[in-house]
Every structure is written in structure tokens, then in C-alpha cells.
Design a protein around this motif. Structure first.
Motif, short mmCIF file in Angstrom:
data_model
loop_
_atom_site.label_atom_id
_atom_site.label_comp_id
_atom_site.label_asym_id
_atom_site.label_seq_id
_atom_site.Cartn_x
_atom_site.Cartn_y
_atom_site.Cartn_z
N VAL A 72 2.03 6.02 1.91
CA VAL A 72 1.64 5.61 3.26
C VAL A 72 2.67 4.61 3.79
CG1 VAL A 72 -0.07 4.31 4.60
CG2 VAL A 72 -0.83 6.06 3.00
N GLN A 73 3.01 3.61 2.95
CA GLN A 73 3.98 2.59 3.37
C GLN A 73 5.35 3.20 3.65
OE1 GLN A 73 3.74 -0.22 0.13
NE2 GLN A 73 2.09 -1.37 1.11
N ASP A 90 -3.74 1.42 -6.59
CA ASP A 90 -2.99 2.61 -6.18
C ASP A 90 -2.76 3.61 -7.33
OD1 ASP A 90 -1.73 4.24 -4.34
OD2 ASP A 90 0.14 3.10 -4.30
N GLN A 105 -5.15 -1.03 -2.70
CA GLN A 105 -3.70 -0.88 -2.55
C GLN A 105 -2.97 -1.37 -3.80
OE1 GLN A 105 -3.51 -3.09 1.19
NE2 GLN A 105 -2.78 -1.24 2.22
N ILE A 126 -6.29 2.99 6.47
CA ILE A 126 -5.05 2.52 7.08
C ILE A 126 -4.94 3.04 8.52
CG2 ILE A 126 -2.52 2.44 6.95
CD1 ILE A 126 -3.76 1.06 4.55
N HIS A 127 -4.84 4.37 8.65
CA HIS A 127 -4.71 4.99 9.97
C HIS A 127 -6.05 5.43 10.55
CE1 HIS A 127 -0.92 6.08 7.73
NE2 HIS A 127 -0.45 5.34 8.72
N LEU A 143 -9.77 -3.21 0.59
CA LEU A 143 -8.56 -2.41 0.78
C LEU A 143 -7.37 -3.01 0.01
CD1 LEU A 143 -6.98 -0.11 2.16
CD2 LEU A 143 -6.68 -1.65 4.13
N GLU A 144 -7.23 -4.32 0.03
CA GLU A 144 -6.10 -4.97 -0.64
C GLU A 144 -6.09 -4.66 -2.14
OE1 GLU A 144 -8.49 -6.83 1.22
OE2 GLU A 144 -7.30 -6.43 3.01
N TYR A 184 -0.91 4.87 -1.58
CA TYR A 184 -0.62 3.76 -0.66
C TYR A 184 0.89 3.53 -0.54
CZ TYR A 184 -5.61 2.72 -0.48
OH TYR A 184 -6.96 2.81 -0.28
#
Length: 179
Positions: free
Chosen positions: A129-130, A121, A118, A140-141, A114-115, A126
């Protein structure tokens, strides 16, 4: 890289993974090798065929069902089909596998932490999302269920596009490296 000629059986190659993992990049590269082939990209399908659906679990299942039905029609018409879709639930992918038949379905896990997704992107999702602009975002969710027994795993954070394509081709039954 070699290709799979017109005389071979048709396959549905289903690329699944997080947003930013490299599914679309691999689909485009694989499309150059499989002949004749068509890409069904989840983002593109959401703009048309699936524009009436959201991101709730039941909607995602319906997105997968619709994508699978289109893929089945294209397989019947004589195309290799390459699906590039997050398709976050094992249930979605298994339903498509059963619908098209286990034999032509090649599940490919486009693996990437995931990192790193992100950081990549590519679509700016992402960041949205932030900023709180996107809710119900996979990874994320909402959970992403990794495939339980994929035919291929492509760790795009560790391997090049060409290396990943070779991994995918090696998973296709009867694939001949000499062409």
C-alpha cells in the motif's frame, strides 16, 4: 480449553477485523477446539471462488454474500464454520446473519489498532500500500465499519490467542467449559 462436541448445534463464527488483526490466527486456533469445523478464509476464497471480484464496495458485498452461502451449505452439512474475512461493511455481516439465521451466527470483532496491524503486516500488504501497489485497501483507502453489537470482541493487541479463544467460546450459546 474445552471443545464443543458433535452433539451440539452448529455455529457460524464470523471473525471480522483489519488485515493483520489476527483473524486467521484465531480461526486456526478455534478450528482446533470446534469439532467438526471448517475455516473459510477470505484470502483463500479470493484465490478461487471470488477471484473474479475486486475491492469496490459492490464486489466486497458480493464476496460476503458468496462466503455466506458457502457457510450456510457447510452448516447444513453438519460443520461449525469459522469465517476469517475483513468483511468491512456492517451490511455484509448483517446480510449473512439474516441469510443463515440469527441464532447460529456469532460475530467476533478481532480488534487491533491500524498502527499495530501495519507493524505486524504478516502478508506484506501494508508495505505494498505504501509503495502504491495496492489501491482500495481497507483501513487506508476505504473505511472499515466496526461491528455495532458483536457477540465477542477480541483485542489481539492486548490478549493472547488462548484468551481470545476463551472469549469466543464464552459467546457461543450453551458452551460448557467442562466440555
Amino acid at each position: 480449553m474445552s471443545d464443543i462436541s458433535d452433539s451440539h448445534k452448529r455455529y457460524l463464527v464470523w471473525l471480522t477485523g483489519l488485515s493483520g488483526a489476527g483473524k486467521t490466527t484465531l480461526a486456526e486456533a478455534l478450528n482446533q477446539v470446534l469439532a467438526p469445523s471448517i475455516i473459510l478464509d477470505g484470502d483463500v476464497l479470493r484465490q478461487g471462488l471470488n477471484r473474479d471480484l475486486g475491492f469496490a464496495a459492490e464486489d466486497r458485498i458480493e464476496v460476503g454474500r458468496r462466503t455466506g452461502e458457502v457457510a450456510k451449505l457447510l452448516l447444513t452439512a453438519g460443520f461449525h464454520v469459522i469465517v476469517s474475512s475483513i468483511s468491512p461493511y456492517c451490511q455484509i455481516r448483517e446480510q449473512v446473519r439474516q441469510s443463515v439465521g440469527v441464532d447460529p451466527f456469532i460475530e467476533v470483532y478481532v480488534e487491533c489498532p491500524l498502527e499495530i496491524c501495519q507493524q505486524r503486516d504478516p502478508k506484506g500488504l501494508y508495505k505494498k500500500v505504501q509503495a502504491g501497489e495496492i489501491k482500495q485497501f481497507t483501513g487506508i483507502h476505504q473505511a472499515y465499519e466496526e461491528p455495532l453489537a458483536p457477540q465477542a470482541i477480541c483485542p489481539t493487541h492486548l490478549k493472547s490467542v488462548d484468551e481470545c479463544i476463551e472469549i469466543i467460546l464464552a459467546a457461543i450459546p450453551g458452551h460448557n467449559k467442562e466440555g
